[in-house]
Design an enzyme around this catalytic site. Structure first.
Site, PDB file in Angstrom:
ATOM      1  N   TYR A  22      43.627 -88.048 -15.665  1.00  0.00           N
ATOM      2  CA  TYR A  22      43.354 -88.051 -14.113  1.00  0.00           C
ATOM      3  C   TYR A  22      42.942 -88.918 -13.266  1.00  0.00           C
ATOM      4  O   TYR A  22      43.919 -89.394 -12.749  1.00  0.00           O
ATOM      5  CB  TYR A  22      42.493 -86.839 -14.010  1.00  0.00           C
ATOM      6  CG  TYR A  22      42.339 -86.060 -12.924  1.00  0.00           C
ATOM      7  CD1 TYR A  22      42.987 -85.227 -12.299  1.00  0.00           C
ATOM      8  CD2 TYR A  22      41.085 -86.484 -11.973  1.00  0.00           C
ATOM      9  CE1 TYR A  22      43.115 -84.646 -11.023  1.00  0.00           C
ATOM     10  CE2 TYR A  22      41.023 -86.019 -10.757  1.00  0.00           C
ATOM     11  CZ  TYR A  22      41.813 -85.227 -10.084  1.00  0.00           C
ATOM     12  OH  TYR A  22      41.716 -84.655  -8.842  1.00  0.00           O
ATOM     13  N   SER A  42      48.225 -82.874 -10.172  1.00  0.00           N
ATOM     14  CA  SER A  42      47.363 -83.244  -8.993  1.00  0.00           C
ATOM     15  C   SER A  42      47.023 -84.599  -8.780  1.00  0.00           C
ATOM     16  O   SER A  42      48.279 -85.266  -8.862  1.00  0.00           O
ATOM     17  CB  SER A  42      46.129 -82.287  -8.854  1.00  0.00           C
ATOM     18  OG  SER A  42      45.571 -82.420  -7.266  1.00  0.00           O
ATOM     19  N   ASP A  96      51.818 -74.158  -2.949  1.00  0.00           N
ATOM     20  CA  ASP A  96      50.853 -75.145  -3.083  1.00  0.00           C
ATOM     21  C   ASP A  96      50.510 -75.647  -1.727  1.00  0.00           C
ATOM     22  O   ASP A  96      51.116 -76.339  -1.069  1.00  0.00           O
ATOM     23  CB  ASP A  96      51.243 -76.113  -4.127  1.00  0.00           C
ATOM     24  CG  ASP A  96      50.292 -77.114  -4.556  1.00  0.00           C
ATOM     25  OD1 ASP A  96      49.172 -77.049  -3.788  1.00  0.00           O
ATOM     26  OD2 ASP A  96      50.354 -77.856  -5.442  1.00  0.00           O
ATOM     27  N   HIS A 149      48.462 -74.353  -6.377  1.00  0.00           N
ATOM     28  CA  HIS A 149      48.178 -75.541  -7.019  1.00  0.00           C
ATOM     29  C   HIS A 149      47.747 -75.390  -8.554  1.00  0.00           C
ATOM     30  O   HIS A 149      47.622 -76.263  -9.266  1.00  0.00           O
ATOM     31  CB  HIS A 149      46.891 -76.250  -6.418  1.00  0.00           C
ATOM     32  CG  HIS A 149      46.759 -77.890  -6.599  1.00  0.00           C
ATOM     33  ND1 HIS A 149      47.738 -78.594  -6.227  1.00  0.00           N
ATOM     34  CD2 HIS A 149      45.555 -78.404  -7.041  1.00  0.00           C
ATOM     35  CE1 HIS A 149      47.201 -79.750  -6.637  1.00  0.00           C
ATOM     36  NE2 HIS A 149      46.059 -79.565  -7.009  1.00  0.00           N
TER      37      HIS A 149
END
Length: 681
Positions: free
Chosen positions: A457, A537, A620, A655
């Site tokens: 991430y 993301s 999203d 999302h």
């Protein structure tokens, strides 16, 4: 043989931005309501579905995913008005059900079942707040994964809804007043234009009194002079004060204001208004407010501020900064219960009210804990522990006697002892040591040709949890390695670690991830054709950037709901808020940094890219799906090799929050099917 992709129109659009000529041939794909983009979505999904159906693995993977996902899951209970509240899922329900009990020995009673609110399970319970007397539930619902919420109120005793209805709520919970006659919440004005695309500005904090229409809600605080400020209201435990957190985008630095609810003439008062650090209220003892903060403490500490004497010279340090990052601080049963991150895994320590260390909570292993909610005078609380090889087990904690007992434990069709997990540290490009967890079957033969899924991430001060995942278990059952890299930009090591991967330092995050892949190869775990990378993301940005920078290193790439156009992310929904981490394309210097790594703008025509499946959701409204549409179209057009470039567009999905179990199983099954279709052997 190359895949015959659906035709995607290009347009001759070139912009001059800060002296750079920037082409954007797929700008038209940002119009989500056009017939052309809808046809494109349908054609791309048809191609992807037909491609995946060619593999006999898909059915087997999905069947095993169903089998393992079918286990009981509980949230840690919390207590209001002497009653206990928690969520529960029998296993394959699309959404968790919200329950309550009069006491711990009572039969749980259903309060709200979101599964009954839609046929496809896409209406989710996105927020819940119980009144102080335990008699009322304020709850938010989101549809098809959208961040927009509509709030309602339900009586606990008979499960009946009141007539109250609150609309256009986003990035907010609800906080009840002391008398349980109303609650505070934040909302935006109704959007002008496409609600899933329009930018969101001018957050406002309101008070809703039960039995009145939303049009009569009292505006508590708004700042039209600061349209990017966001507000979150929290009533203190004693019910006297409304604490107002003020955020500026996703920056961790925030302001704190408050309102004395017992003063009819009271006005909102600024307490911490410099936005110089992060401040989070832990507890208050009358006018003495205890905050967790990183002010003068990059790894966080707890301080006390008397709101009658708020000058920093009058502040008291209660719990000093430690060598590990203080991630959460709770006050329950007369003690501070502090959760620290030690090399990305949790440790829990107790402190007395004056900050004296008072022992530790022994956890079952290296993993993640969540919970510890409660009032300052509650003698009990609950927490949930999980690890890469341990499903979430909920514990009851007698705070005074330091006695923990299992409240609920899951039963899965696998033995955790059959798996091993270890933490290593690898060296990134600039010499930084970065932690990496490696988990796999204990009997796995490590021969350099093991399918390896590397996940990361690296952003927004968010640490990756060391937690259990059914999809990862299925991957490991099939003989794979799950590797989780804790990259700079995340929240594992405090302010310095975060800032080392934001704005001008963002390339460090990609360098860390690339170094993680090289480490796994160098140490004999895998080789490039067997190395699969994934992220969601901001992690989707990570995969897109590494894919375009080092296409030779990876065997398969799976960017999911990614931020992929770094020159226009700030123009949609809440994207402007991310400039605190990414920088702004409107700033000439930051623009150059963004252009240098923006995945969409760094695709090279005629390059050979590895097999890639881009994933997104058509609803999203966090990361605008146009990012993924444009990136996939450009990558398909540029691909000189024969490896497929596919896009999987989930319909009626956003999302990720609130996504139905059935859709999660389908998504991960498709991911593993696509990956294994392209790994040798």
């Amino acid at each position: 043989m190359p895949i015959p992709y659906p035709q995607t129109r290009t347009q001759d659009l070139v912009e001059e931005i800060h002296g750079h000529r920037v082409p954007d041939p797929y700008r038209w794909m940002e119009d989500l309501e056009s017939d052309e983009i809808r046809a494109w979505i349908q054609n791309q999904n048809s191609l992807t579905n037909a491609y995946l159906e060619r593999s006999p693995l898909k059915e087997k993977i999905q069947a095993r995913m169903h089998e393992l996902w079918d286990y009981e899951r509980y949230s840690p209970p919390f207590k209001r008005g002497g009653r206990y509240f928690f969520t529960y899922n029998t296993g394959l329900l699309n959404q968790d059900i919200f329950y309550w009990m009069e006491d711990l020995d009572a039969e749980p009673q259903e309060l709200i079942d979101p599964n009954t609110l839609s046929e496809d399970g896409t209406v989710a319970l996105s927020g819940a707040a119980i009144s102080r007397d335990g008699r009322l539930l304020a709850y938010g619902l989101s549809d098809a994964g959208s961040d927009w919420q509509t709030w309602h109120v339900r009586r606990v005793d008979d499960g009946q809804d009141l007539e109250d209805r609150i609309e256009w709520v986003k990035f907010s919970g609800a906080s009840w007043d002391k008398s349980s006659t109303g609650f505070f919440y934040s909302r935006y004005d109704a959007p002008q234009g496409d609600a899933l695309k329009s930018a969101n500005y001018d957050h406002k904090l309101y008070y809703h009194r039960l039995g009145t229409p939303q049009s009569e809600d009292r505006l508590i605080y708004a700042r039209p002079d600061h349209p990017k400020w966001g507000f979150y209201g929290q009533v203190t435990e004693d019910g006297r004060y409304l604490v107002i957190y003020v955020s500026q985008g996703t920056a961790k630095e925030n302001g704190v204001f408050y309102l004395d609810l017992e003063d009819p003439q009271g006005e909102v008062t600024g307490l911490l208004t410099d936005f110089d650090a992060a401040y989070e209220l832990v507890w208050n003892d009358e006018t003495r407010f205890f905050f967790k903060t990183d002010r003068d403490a990059p790894l966080n500490r707890v301080i006390a501020i008397d709101i009658d004497h708020p000058h920093p010279s009058k502040w008291n340090e209660v719990i000093p900064e430690d060598k590990d990052k203080l991630e959460y601080a709770d006050f329950v049963g007369g003690f501070f219960v502090c959760t620290y991150l030690h090399h990305a895994a949790h440790q829990v320590r107790y402190y007395t009210q004056d900050g004296t260390p008072d022992g530790e909570l022994t956890l079952p292993g290296i993993g993640t804990v969540m919970g510890f909610s409660g009032r300052g005078d509650d003698p009990e609380t609950f927490y949930k522990f999980s690890s890469f090889t341990t499903p979430g087990t909920v514990f009851h904690l007698d705070v005074l006697n330091r006695k923990e007992t299992v409240f609920r434990s899951p039963d899965l069709a696998f033995d955790p002892k059959d798996y091993v997990s270890k933490q290593v540290f690898f060296t990134s490009k600039d010499g930084t040591q970065v932690p990496l967890f490696i988990t796999h079957r204990a009997d796995l033969q490590i021969d350099g040709e093991v399918p390896t899924y590397l996940y990361g991430y690296g952003g927004f001060n968010i640490p990756l949890p060391v937690s259990f995942s059914v999809p990862n278990l299925v991957w490991m059952e099939m003989g794979g390695i799950y590797a989780q890299a804790h990259l700079r930009g995340g929240g594992e090591y405090g302010r310095e670690w975060h800032e080392g991967g934001m704005k001008a330092n963002k390339q460090n995050v990609f360098d860390d991830f690339i170094a993680a892949g090289e480490y796994l190869i160098h140490e004999g775990y895998t080789m490039s054709p067997y190395l699969v990378i994934g992220g969601r993301s901001n992690g989707g940005l990570l995969v897109g950037a590494c894919l375009t920078q080092r296409p030779d290193l990876f065997g398969v790439c799976l960017p999911n709901v990614g931020v992929l156009d770094m020159l226009r992310f700030h123009k949609f929904t809440i994207g402007w808020a991310w400039t605190s981490d990414y920088g702004s394309p409107d700033d000439p210097d930051e623009f150059s940094t963004l252009l240098a790594y923006s995945p969409y703008h760094n695709i090279k025509n005629g390059a050979i890219y590895p097999p890639t499946m881009v994933l997104t959701g058509d609803h999203d409204d966090r990361v605008f799906p146009g990012h993924s549409f444009k990136f996939a179209a450009a990558l398909q057009n540029a691909q000189a090799g024969e490896a497929p470039i596919l896009i999987r567009i989930e319909t009626r999905a956003g999302h990720g929050a609130g996504k139905p179990t059935a859709k999660l199983i389908e998504e991960f099954s498709d991911m593993w099917t696509f990956a294994l279709m392209h790994i040798p052997g």
